[in-house]
Write a protein that holds these residues in place. Structure first.
Motif, PDB file in Angstrom:
ATOM      1  N   GLY A  75       0.797  -1.212   0.000  1.00  0.00           N
ATOM      2  CA  GLY A  75       0.000   0.000   0.000  1.00  0.00           C
ATOM      3  C   GLY A  75       0.832   1.265   0.000  1.00  0.00           C
ATOM      4  N   GLU A  76       0.435   2.226   0.844  1.00  0.00           N
ATOM      5  CA  GLU A  76       1.152   3.504   0.916  1.00  0.00           C
ATOM      6  C   GLU A  76       2.579   3.316   1.425  1.00  0.00           C
ATOM      7  N   SER A  77       2.810   2.242   2.166  1.00  0.00           N
ATOM      8  CA  SER A  77       4.167   1.964   2.647  1.00  0.00           C
ATOM      9  C   SER A  77       5.159   1.792   1.492  1.00  0.00           C
ATOM     10  N   CYS A  78       4.675   1.361   0.322  1.00  0.00           N
ATOM     11  CA  CYS A  78       5.553   1.233  -0.845  1.00  0.00           C
ATOM     12  C   CYS A  78       6.087   2.602  -1.246  1.00  0.00           C
ATOM     13  N   HIS A  79       5.201   3.605  -1.277  1.00  0.00           N
ATOM     14  CA  HIS A  79       5.619   4.967  -1.616  1.00  0.00           C
ATOM     15  C   HIS A  79       6.578   5.515  -0.559  1.00  0.00           C
ATOM     16  N   ALA A  80       6.265   5.220   0.707  1.00  0.00           N
ATOM     17  CA  ALA A  80       7.136   5.678   1.800  1.00  0.00           C
ATOM     18  C   ALA A  80       8.515   5.029   1.688  1.00  0.00           C
ATOM     19  N   THR A  81       8.536   3.753   1.332  1.00  0.00           N
ATOM     20  CA  THR A  81       9.803   3.031   1.186  1.00  0.00           C
ATOM     21  C   THR A  81      10.634   3.613   0.050  1.00  0.00           C
ATOM     22  N   ALA A  82       9.996   3.904  -1.081  1.00  0.00           N
ATOM     23  CA  ALA A  82      10.704   4.486  -2.221  1.00  0.00           C
ATOM     24  C   ALA A  82      11.252   5.870  -1.856  1.00  0.00           C
ATOM     25  N   GLN A 112       2.522  13.870  -3.283  1.00  0.00           N
ATOM     26  CA  GLN A 112       3.094  15.100  -2.732  1.00  0.00           C
ATOM     27  C   GLN A 112       3.843  14.834  -1.421  1.00  0.00           C
ATOM     28  N   LYS A 113       3.256  13.974  -0.578  1.00  0.00           N
ATOM     29  CA  LYS A 113       3.869  13.672   0.724  1.00  0.00           C
ATOM     30  C   LYS A 113       5.216  12.982   0.560  1.00  0.00           C
ATOM     31  N   PHE A 114       5.335  12.159  -0.500  1.00  0.00           N
ATOM     32  CA  PHE A 114       6.563  11.390  -0.706  1.00  0.00           C
ATOM     33  C   PHE A 114       7.320  11.859  -1.945  1.00  0.00           C
ATOM     34  N   LEU A 115       7.272  13.156  -2.179  1.00  0.00           N
ATOM     35  CA  LEU A 115       7.988  13.752  -3.294  1.00  0.00           C
ATOM     36  C   LEU A 115       9.490  13.541  -3.095  1.00  0.00           C
ATOM     37  N   SER A 116      10.160  13.055  -4.129  1.00  0.00           N
ATOM     38  CA  SER A 116      11.595  12.780  -4.030  1.00  0.00           C
ATOM     39  C   SER A 116      12.212  12.843  -5.418  1.00  0.00           C
ATOM     40  N   PRO A 117      13.527  12.847  -5.507  1.00  0.00           N
ATOM     41  CA  PRO A 117      14.170  12.889  -6.830  1.00  0.00           C
ATOM     42  C   PRO A 117      13.716  11.716  -7.691  1.00  0.00           C
ATOM     43  N   ARG A 118      13.521  11.955  -8.968  1.00  0.00           N
ATOM     44  CA  ARG A 118      13.036  10.902  -9.858  1.00  0.00           C
ATOM     45  C   ARG A 118      14.204  10.033 -10.331  1.00  0.00           C
ATOM     46  N   VAL A 119      14.710   9.223  -9.429  1.00  0.00           N
ATOM     47  CA  VAL A 119      15.788   8.290  -9.749  1.00  0.00           C
ATOM     48  C   VAL A 119      15.322   6.891  -9.357  1.00  0.00           C
ATOM     49  N   VAL A 120      15.907   5.885  -9.996  1.00  0.00           N
ATOM     50  CA  VAL A 120      15.521   4.514  -9.669  1.00  0.00           C
ATOM     51  C   VAL A 120      16.002   4.168  -8.265  1.00  0.00           C
ATOM     52  N   LEU A 121      15.342   3.206  -7.667  1.00  0.00           N
ATOM     53  CA  LEU A 121      15.714   2.790  -6.319  1.00  0.00           C
ATOM     54  C   LEU A 121      17.125   2.189  -6.347  1.00  0.00           C
ATOM     55  N   PRO A 122      17.886   2.378  -5.277  1.00  0.00           N
ATOM     56  CA  PRO A 122      19.282   1.938  -5.273  1.00  0.00           C
ATOM     57  C   PRO A 122      19.474   0.461  -4.938  1.00  0.00           C
TER      58      PRO A 122
END
Length: 198
Positions: A75-82, A112-122
């Protein structure tokens, strides 16, 4: 000389991340895996302060782990994790072996809450969705933005490939490795084409 092997479960720790209101996490409903891993964080970040506190707790869970970490979120935890992975110091995310992101969901407010640089996950990751084929295009786009593999599958097509006696979190690790193996192969082919030695 005989090669020594260790059970996969001894090679990594599982950190599960889910919504506290969800009594049956997606990975349990789809695959029968346990509700929780070696460490578990409920995600209920309604404010920036709560979001940042959650991230601090994830920092702690990852850095305290004696083994590489497999993140399993829903769920939303996926966005938080990213969001966490994109903004955390390399020393933290380097301990993450990979992530399985089940049924990510969110709206414009979540974005908006989890706005971050648009890069792939490391780290290697896979977005798994077995419930909502009507949202497959959106999830595929999300997976692509995270650099994740997308899997639209029910429990049979994922779980049937694993021996029935294999412990659940070993299945999780096996699933991640299968889903990301071709990503590694692709990167090696690109490096070879460019004449880069790895």
């Amino acid at each position: 000389m005989t090669a020594m092997t260790m059970p996969i479960s001894d090679l990594f720790s599982v950190v599960t991340l889910s919504d506290p209101a969800n009594r049956a996490p997606s990975w349990k409903a789809l695959l029968g895996w346990p509700d929780r891993g070696d460490a578990h964080l409920d995600h209920h970040a309604r404010t920036d302060a709560q979001r940042n506190l959650w991230a601090s707790r994830l920092d702690d869970a990852v850095t305290r782990s004696p083994r590489p970490v497999l993140l399993v979120a829903e769920g939303e935890s996926c966005h938080a994790t990213a969001w966490w992975a994109r903004l955390s110091p390399a020393s933290y995310v380097s301990k993450v072996a990979g992530a399985l992101l089940f049924a990510p969901r969110g709206d414009a407010e979540t974005a908006q809450k989890f706005l971050s640089p648009r890069v792939v996950l490391p780290f290697p990751s896979a977005v798994v969705d077995g419930h909502a084929p009507r949202h497959a295009d959106d999830l595929q786009a999300l997976a692509a933005s995270w650099g994740s593999r997308f899997v639209e599958a029910g429990p049979v097509s994922i779980a049937a490939r694993e021996p029935a006696q294999e412990p659940a979190w070993q299945q999780a690790h096996g699933l991640l490795m299968r889903l990301t193996a071709n990503m590694v192969d692709r990167k090696l082919r690109v490096a070879e084409t460019l004449g880069i030695r790895l």
